[in-house]
Motif scaffolding. Structure first.
Motif, PDB file in Angstrom:
ATOM      1  N   LEU A  45       0.814  -1.205   0.000  1.00 31.92           N
ATOM      2  CA  LEU A  45       0.000   0.000   0.000  1.00 31.92           C
ATOM      3  C   LEU A  45       0.853   1.263   0.000  1.00 31.92           C
ATOM      4  CD1 LEU A  45      -3.061  -1.010   2.166  1.00 31.92           C
ATOM      5  CD2 LEU A  45      -2.977  -0.522  -0.270  1.00 31.92           C
ATOM      6  N   ARG A  46       2.035   1.119  -0.538  1.00 30.82           N
ATOM      7  CA  ARG A  46       2.879   2.282  -0.761  1.00 30.82           C
ATOM      8  C   ARG A  46       2.967   2.506  -2.269  1.00 30.82           C
ATOM      9  NH1 ARG A  46       6.213   5.596   1.830  1.00 30.82           N
ATOM     10  NH2 ARG A  46       8.074   6.307   0.739  1.00 30.82           N
ATOM     11  N   VAL A  47       2.819   3.742  -2.690  1.00 28.38           N
ATOM     12  CA  VAL A  47       2.968   4.062  -4.106  1.00 28.38           C
ATOM     13  C   VAL A  47       4.430   4.443  -4.308  1.00 28.38           C
ATOM     14  CG1 VAL A  47       2.079   5.421  -6.041  1.00 28.38           C
ATOM     15  CG2 VAL A  47       0.607   4.972  -4.078  1.00 28.38           C
ATOM     16  N   GLN A  48       5.146   3.626  -5.048  1.00 32.85           N
ATOM     17  CA  GLN A  48       6.592   3.831  -5.200  1.00 32.85           C
ATOM     18  C   GLN A  48       6.866   4.728  -6.397  1.00 32.85           C
ATOM     19  OE1 GLN A  48       8.792   2.829  -3.057  1.00 32.85           O
ATOM     20  NE2 GLN A  48       7.962   1.014  -2.018  1.00 32.85           N
ATOM     21  N   LEU A  49       7.187   5.969  -6.107  1.00 33.95           N
ATOM     22  CA  LEU A  49       7.466   6.925  -7.184  1.00 33.95           C
ATOM     23  C   LEU A  49       8.716   7.736  -6.833  1.00 33.95           C
ATOM     24  CD1 LEU A  49       3.832   8.288  -7.804  1.00 33.95           C
ATOM     25  CD2 LEU A  49       5.120   6.817  -9.366  1.00 33.95           C
ATOM     26  N   GLY A  50       9.765   7.039  -6.418  1.00 32.10           N
ATOM     27  CA  GLY A  50      11.005   7.729  -6.050  1.00 32.10           C
ATOM     28  C   GLY A  50      10.742   8.725  -4.928  1.00 32.10           C
ATOM     29  N   GLU A  51      11.189   9.963  -5.128  1.00 28.42           N
ATOM     30  CA  GLU A  51      11.012  10.951  -4.045  1.00 28.42           C
ATOM     31  C   GLU A  51       9.564  11.375  -3.866  1.00 28.42           C
ATOM     32  OE1 GLU A  51      12.213  14.838  -6.815  1.00 28.42           O
ATOM     33  OE2 GLU A  51      13.588  14.096  -5.255  1.00 28.42           O
ATOM     34  N   ARG A  52       8.713  10.992  -4.789  1.00 30.48           N
ATOM     35  CA  ARG A  52       7.276  11.305  -4.645  1.00 30.48           C
ATOM     36  C   ARG A  52       6.478  10.109  -4.092  1.00 30.48           C
ATOM     37  NH1 ARG A  52       9.025  12.883  -9.067  1.00 30.48           N
ATOM     38  NH2 ARG A  52       8.046  11.255 -10.314  1.00 30.48           N
ATOM     39  N   SER A  53       7.166   9.122  -3.524  1.00 25.72           N
ATOM     40  CA  SER A  53       6.471   7.942  -2.970  1.00 25.72           C
ATOM     41  C   SER A  53       5.585   8.325  -1.791  1.00 25.72           C
ATOM     42  CB  SER A  53       7.492   6.915  -2.487  1.00 25.72           C
ATOM     43  OG  SER A  53       8.276   6.474  -3.575  1.00 25.72           O
ATOM     44  N   TYR A  54       4.523   7.555  -1.593  1.00 26.14           N
ATOM     45  CA  TYR A  54       3.669   7.822  -0.425  1.00 26.14           C
ATOM     46  C   TYR A  54       2.884   6.580  -0.017  1.00 26.14           C
ATOM     47  CZ  TYR A  54       0.333   8.726  -4.272  1.00 26.14           C
ATOM     48  OH  TYR A  54      -0.411   8.650  -5.418  1.00 26.14           O
ATOM     49  N   ASP A  55       2.407   6.629   1.239  1.00 15.80           N
ATOM     50  CA  ASP A  55       1.642   5.526   1.805  1.00 15.80           C
ATOM     51  C   ASP A  55       0.153   5.761   1.647  1.00 15.80           C
ATOM     52  OD1 ASP A  55       3.847   4.081   2.789  1.00 15.80           O
ATOM     53  OD2 ASP A  55       3.959   5.370   4.561  1.00 15.80           O
ATOM     54  N   ILE A  56      -0.563   4.653   1.512  1.00 16.86           N
ATOM     55  CA  ILE A  56      -2.024   4.673   1.567  1.00 16.86           C
ATOM     56  C   ILE A  56      -2.392   3.871   2.811  1.00 16.86           C
ATOM     57  CG2 ILE A  56      -4.172   4.071   0.386  1.00 16.86           C
ATOM     58  CD1 ILE A  56      -2.389   3.760  -2.205  1.00 16.86           C
ATOM     59  N   ALA A  57      -2.956   4.534   3.811  1.00 20.97           N
ATOM     60  CA  ALA A  57      -3.331   3.841   5.053  1.00 20.97           C
ATOM     61  C   ALA A  57      -4.822   3.556   4.997  1.00 20.97           C
ATOM     62  CB  ALA A  57      -2.999   4.714   6.248  1.00 20.97           C
ATOM     63  N   VAL A  58      -5.182   2.280   5.120  1.00 20.85           N
ATOM     64  CA  VAL A  58      -6.605   1.905   5.111  1.00 20.85           C
ATOM     65  C   VAL A  58      -6.964   1.358   6.479  1.00 20.85           C
ATOM     66  CG1 VAL A  58      -8.395   0.531   3.984  1.00 20.85           C
ATOM     67  CG2 VAL A  58      -6.412   1.287   2.663  1.00 20.85           C
ATOM     68  N   ASN A  59      -7.954   1.967   7.116  1.00 19.39           N
ATOM     69  CA  ASN A  59      -8.377   1.513   8.431  1.00 19.39           C
ATOM     70  C   ASN A  59      -9.880   1.671   8.546  1.00 19.39           C
ATOM     71  OD1 ASN A  59      -9.088   4.242   9.709  1.00 19.39           O
ATOM     72  ND2 ASN A  59      -7.051   4.579   8.849  1.00 19.39           N
ATOM     73  N   SER A  60     -10.426   1.157   9.619  1.00 17.36           N
ATOM     74  CA  SER A  60     -11.846   1.363   9.854  1.00 17.36           C
ATOM     75  C   SER A  60     -12.009   1.991  11.229  1.00 17.36           C
ATOM     76  CB  SER A  60     -12.579   0.021   9.799  1.00 17.36           C
ATOM     77  OG  SER A  60     -13.933   0.235  10.062  1.00 17.36           O
ATOM     78  N   LYS A  61     -12.587   3.153  11.247  1.00 19.45           N
ATOM     79  CA  LYS A  61     -12.829   3.901  12.490  1.00 19.45           C
ATOM     80  C   LYS A  61     -11.557   4.412  13.137  1.00 19.45           C
ATOM     81  CE  LYS A  61     -17.115   3.738  14.929  1.00 19.45           C
ATOM     82  NZ  LYS A  61     -17.423   4.884  14.102  1.00 19.45           N
TER      83      LYS A  61
END
Ligand SMILES: NC(=O)c1ccc[n+]([C@@H]2O[C@H](COP(=O)([O-])OP(=O)(O)OC[C@H]3O[C@@H](n4cnc5c(N)ncnc54)[C@H](O)[C@@H]3O)[C@@H](O)[C@H]2O)c1
Ligand SMILES: [Zn+2]
Length: 365
Positions: free
Chosen positions: A6-22
């Motif tokens: 759930l991490r978007v790997q784009l070099g220095e523009r990489s970011y996490d996608i956190a999925v949770n409930s409540k």
């Protein structure tokens, strides 16, 4: 811990996608771990005000000085006029070059807030907190941000990747039923385009999904985010063609949205009928057996989505399809299934075939 898938790997523009409930209150900490600014502007619409307030207090607790800009809901908000009002809000805050812009809402707010973040002071960090199913599985990932030109949707935009995406699926509890089902069309799309296992899961768990049972919703949101992340990594700026697979059903869908009058059919509803057309077209070309279309139709029906169209003039639909920005040099391009879980791009399909499919699907009920 966010799974690496759930991490978007784009070099220095990489970011996490956190999925949770409540865990909307966790957003402040998530933001704090990613930016070192002292202020934040939340952009939301009136329908998600309760969610935005939680985000506001969470960010405050984590040391941000927070502004909250609440807009009316609706596509009309994606305009340069509204963007200008939001620049005013940033000036009033006052914002600096590290001010975090936080989008709390559906795709409209995400696109608008993203556009403002991308353009103010040559780019501010952007955090997405999507609250519609469509925004969770599609629009908040990938960095496409835009406002509309009065004559052309999404025409004024740039790529601006967020610094993170915080998804609390429990915010979907307040989403109107029709919006939720419309988002499910995009989920079905991911199955057809990329993942036969996801498609089977949807078939098997359709009633849990319709009931918004948390485990089922969490599963499909997570899987779609993963799939979107992989596509964006391969083709960040939509240039190589691999991101285009996500346009499955969309050439038809855009024509249906226009024929119905913008807003009368929700985007996902048009995508549902559009996927049926694309699959029937693939059948006509001998690419897939009828069963592939039948399974999509059964699933879309189970989700209460349209699988046929209104008696719109076929010529008008074909004109709209030709004008769609996804067509190149007036030639229509189609993403068609090769089997469940795999699609390919075709640009050599005679218009008579699209006409025949539209006629069939118009007659179907
Ligand atoms: N940037 C991209 O990659 C991308 C991809 C797909 C779509 N989009 C854009 O997304 C937009 C559509 O997004 P959408 O379908 O999320 O529509 P939307 O943002 O208009 O939201 C739909 C409706 O639900 C309301 N709402 C949102 N969350 C809610 C909640 N949790 N509870 C109650 N009400 C809630 C909104 O106020 C609105 O009335 C379009 O403008 C489209 O162009 C962008
Ligand atoms: Zn779509």
């Amino acid at each position: 811990m966010i799974p690496s898938s759930l991490r978007v790997q784009l070099g220095e523009r990489s970011y996490d996608i956190a999925v949770n409930s409540k865990d909307l209150v966790g957003v402040g900490r998530f933001a704090r771990e990613r930016v070192n600014g002292t202020s934040a502007l939340i952009i939301a619409d009136t329908n998600v005000l309760a969610h935005a307030k939680i985000v506001e207090s969470s960010l405050s607790q984590d040391g941000f000085r927070v502004g909250l800009a609440v807009r009316p809901s609706g596509e009309a908000q994606k305009s340069l006029d509204v963007a200008k009002d939001l620049y005013d809000r940033l000036l009033d805050l006052p914002a600096d070059r590290r001010t975090l812009v936080v989008a709390v809402g559906g795709g409209v707010i995400g696109d608008l807030a993203g556009f403002v973040a991308a353009t103010y002071a040559r780019g501010l960090p952007l955090l997405m907190a999507p609250t519609t199913l469509l925004a969770m599985v599609d629009s908040s990932i990938g960095g496409k941000v835009a406002v509309n030109h009065p004559r052309a949707k999404n025409m004024i935009g740039v790529f601006h990747q967020p610094i993170g995406v915080w998804i609390d699926t429990s915010t979907l509890a307040t989403l109107p039923e029709r919006e939720y089902r419309s988002g499910l069309a995009e989920v079905v799309k991911y199955g057809v385009v990329l993942d036969p296992v996801l498609f089977e899961y949807l078939e098997k768990h359709s009633s849990d999904i319709l009931r918004r049972e948390p485990a089922a919703v969490g599963h499909i949101v997570r899987r779609c985010c993963e799939l979107k992340a992989r596509v964006v990594e391969q083709d960040e700026r939509d240039e190589s063609g691999s991101r285009a697979v996500l346009n499955y059903g969309h050439t038809f869908a855009h024509a249906f949205e226009a024929a119905a009058g913008y807003g009368a059919w929700l985007h996902g509803e048009a995508v549902a009928a559009g996927m049926v057309c694309a699959s029937r077209l693939a059948e006509r070309r001998g690419l897939v057996p009828a069963e592939v279309s039948e399974r999509q139709i059964r699933l879309l029906r189970a989700f209460g989505l349209p699988v046929s169209i209104e008696p719109w003039p076929i010529d008008q639909l074909l004109d709209a399809m030709r004008a769609d920005k996804k067509s190149l040099g007036g030639k229509m391009r189609y993403i068609l299934p090769r089997r469940l879980g795999a699609v390919a791009l075709f640009d050599d399909i005679p218009e008579a075939e699209a006409r025949a499919v539209l006629t069939d699907v118009r007659g179907a009920s």
